[in-house]
Design a protein around this motif. Structure first.
Motif, PDB file in Angstrom:
ATOM      1  N   LEU A   1      73.480 114.724  45.794  1.00  0.00           N
ATOM      2  CA  LEU A   1      74.928 114.937  45.910  1.00  0.00           C
ATOM      3  C   LEU A   1      75.210 116.275  46.584  1.00  0.00           C
ATOM      4  CD1 LEU A   1      77.344 113.231  44.827  1.00  0.00           C
ATOM      5  CD2 LEU A   1      77.377 114.743  42.832  1.00  0.00           C
ATOM      6  N   THR A   2      74.523 117.321  46.143  1.00  0.00           N
ATOM      7  CA  THR A   2      74.820 118.665  46.666  1.00  0.00           C
ATOM      8  C   THR A   2      73.636 119.285  47.425  1.00  0.00           C
ATOM      9  OG1 THR A   2      74.201 119.721  44.567  1.00  0.00           O
ATOM     10  CG2 THR A   2      76.500 119.098  44.815  1.00  0.00           C
ATOM     11  N   GLY A   3      72.573 118.500  47.661  1.00  0.00           N
ATOM     12  CA  GLY A   3      71.507 118.944  48.552  1.00  0.00           C
ATOM     13  C   GLY A   3      70.213 119.384  47.884  1.00  0.00           C
ATOM     14  N   ASN A   4      70.212 119.604  46.571  1.00  0.00           N
ATOM     15  CA  ASN A   4      68.992 120.104  45.932  1.00  0.00           C
ATOM     16  C   ASN A   4      67.849 119.086  45.981  1.00  0.00           C
ATOM     17  OD1 ASN A   4      70.376 122.430  45.177  1.00  0.00           O
ATOM     18  ND2 ASN A   4      70.978 121.595  43.194  1.00  0.00           N
ATOM     19  N   THR A   5      68.174 117.843  45.689  1.00  0.00           N
ATOM     20  CA  THR A   5      67.115 116.820  45.631  1.00  0.00           C
ATOM     21  C   THR A   5      66.567 116.562  47.032  1.00  0.00           C
ATOM     22  OG1 THR A   5      68.383 115.912  43.794  1.00  0.00           O
ATOM     23  CG2 THR A   5      66.557 114.581  44.597  1.00  0.00           C
ATOM     24  N   ARG A   6      67.458 116.656  48.038  1.00  0.00           N
ATOM     25  CA  ARG A   6      66.996 116.546  49.433  1.00  0.00           C
ATOM     26  C   ARG A   6      66.095 117.735  49.792  1.00  0.00           C
ATOM     27  NH1 ARG A   6      71.682 116.624  52.460  1.00  0.00           N
ATOM     28  NH2 ARG A   6      71.485 118.877  52.606  1.00  0.00           N
TER      29      ARG A   6
ATOM     30  N   TRP B   1      68.783 113.175  40.993  1.00  0.00           N
ATOM     31  CA  TRP B   1      69.314 114.354  40.306  1.00  0.00           C
ATOM     32  C   TRP B   1      69.758 113.936  38.920  1.00  0.00           C
ATOM     33  CZ3 TRP B   1      74.746 114.000  39.463  1.00  0.00           C
ATOM     34  CH2 TRP B   1      75.401 113.030  40.207  1.00  0.00           C
TER      35      TRP B   1
ATOM     36  N   LEU C   1      76.034 115.388  30.435  1.00  0.00           N
ATOM     37  CA  LEU C   1      76.915 116.414  29.881  1.00  0.00           C
ATOM     38  C   LEU C   1      76.092 117.667  29.606  1.00  0.00           C
ATOM     39  CD1 LEU C   1      78.897 114.029  27.502  1.00  0.00           C
ATOM     40  CD2 LEU C   1      79.605 114.879  29.742  1.00  0.00           C
TER      41      LEU C   1
ATOM     42  N   VAL D   1      73.505 118.831  28.284  1.00  0.00           N
ATOM     43  CA  VAL D   1      72.378 118.717  27.348  1.00  0.00           C
ATOM     44  C   VAL D   1      72.351 117.387  26.604  1.00  0.00           C
ATOM     45  CG1 VAL D   1      71.959 121.192  27.014  1.00  0.00           C
ATOM     46  CG2 VAL D   1      73.683 120.051  25.626  1.00  0.00           C
TER      47      VAL D   1
ATOM     48  N   PHE E   1      67.328 119.234  38.184  1.00  0.00           N
ATOM     49  CA  PHE E   1      68.274 119.442  37.077  1.00  0.00           C
ATOM     50  C   PHE E   1      68.684 120.912  37.038  1.00  0.00           C
ATOM     51  CE2 PHE E   1      65.782 121.749  33.850  1.00  0.00           C
ATOM     52  CZ  PHE E   1      64.503 121.649  34.386  1.00  0.00           C
ATOM     53  N   ALA E   2      69.754 121.185  36.265  1.00  0.00           N
ATOM     54  CA  ALA E   2      70.241 122.566  36.126  1.00  0.00           C
ATOM     55  C   ALA E   2      69.750 123.194  34.833  1.00  0.00           C
ATOM     56  CB  ALA E   2      71.770 122.586  36.173  1.00  0.00           C
ATOM     57  N   VAL E   3      69.953 122.489  33.731  1.00  0.00           N
ATOM     58  CA  VAL E   3      69.729 123.082  32.405  1.00  0.00           C
ATOM     59  C   VAL E   3      68.722 122.285  31.576  1.00  0.00           C
ATOM     60  CG1 VAL E   3      70.881 123.695  30.219  1.00  0.00           C
ATOM     61  CG2 VAL E   3      72.127 123.940  32.367  1.00  0.00           C
ATOM     62  N   ASN E   4      68.923 120.972  31.551  1.00  0.00           N
ATOM     63  CA  ASN E   4      68.105 120.122  30.692  1.00  0.00           C
ATOM     64  C   ASN E   4      68.125 118.695  31.245  1.00  0.00           C
ATOM     65  OD1 ASN E   4      67.149 118.453  28.656  1.00  0.00           O
ATOM     66  ND2 ASN E   4      68.078 119.638  26.998  1.00  0.00           N
TER      67      ASN E   4
ATOM     68  N   ARG F   1      66.548 123.355  39.436  1.00  0.00           N
ATOM     69  CA  ARG F   1      67.173 123.583  40.754  1.00  0.00           C
ATOM     70  C   ARG F   1      67.050 125.020  41.251  1.00  0.00           C
ATOM     71  NH1 ARG F   1      73.649 122.961  39.341  1.00  0.00           N
ATOM     72  NH2 ARG F   1      73.840 124.923  38.206  1.00  0.00           N
TER      73      ARG F   1
END
Ligand SMILES: Cc1cc2nc3c(=O)[nH]c(=O)nc-3n(C[C@H](O)[C@H](O)[C@H](O)COP(=O)(O)O)c2cc1C
Length: 139
Positions: free
Chosen positions: A10-15, A56, A60, A62, A91-94, A121
């Protein structure tokens, strides 16, 4: 050996993780073709020795985590006909059970999952290098 890396981002990280992974696999003698899941060339999948599937984490933060746009991903992913596959999710947090859910989806499409990894990420490059190591060890 030839790999296909298929991802949703969605925002490019996984790419970006897919790009790093392709670089690392190349160093290990494995060439890669990269595709968004919505633009996947099924012939490339048929010809590949290995398919890496990246998603990705949606949830929510966690709780309730799953692969992003999972329903659409399931619809777009082709049959994998016993191919060796590896999975990853950023992922960002969990990431919760995102990787397990992605693994189930890949297996439901006939893929044989040989390994996988959750990639935070803020270290896409390090995560991709570790995943490449795991893949090279497993194949
Ligand atoms: C709608 C939405 C929900 C998210 N939910 C979670 C979550 O539950 N847990 C988490 O660790 N990261 C979560 N994230 C962060 C993303 O999984 C992370 O930023 C990922 O690397 C995004 O990949 P992309 O840039 O390829 O889209 C969420 C992001 C979005 C946009």
């Amino acid at each position: 050996m030839q790999a296909v890396i298929v991802y949703d981002s969605l925002t490019g990280n996984t790419r970006q993780a897919a790009n790093y992974l392709a670089d690392e696999l190349y160093r290990a003698g494995i060439g890669s073709n990269l595709f968004k899941v919505s633009e996947l060339n099924e012939k490339a999948v048929t010809e590949a020795d290995l398919v890496v599937i990246g998603s990705w984490t949606d949830g929510l933060l966690v709780v309730g985590q799953k692969p992003g746009r999972h329903k659409r991903f399931k619809q777009l992913l082709p049959q994998l006909g016993g191919k060796r596959c590896a999975v990853y999710c950023t992922f960002a947090v969990n990431p919760g059970k995102t990787l397990e859910k992605l693994t189930k989806t890949v297996e439901a499409h006939g893929g044989q999952v040989i390994g996988g990894m959750t990639i935070r990420r803020d270290d896409l490059e390090g995560g991709a290098a570790e995943l490449a190591n795991r893949i090279v060890t497993a194949v």
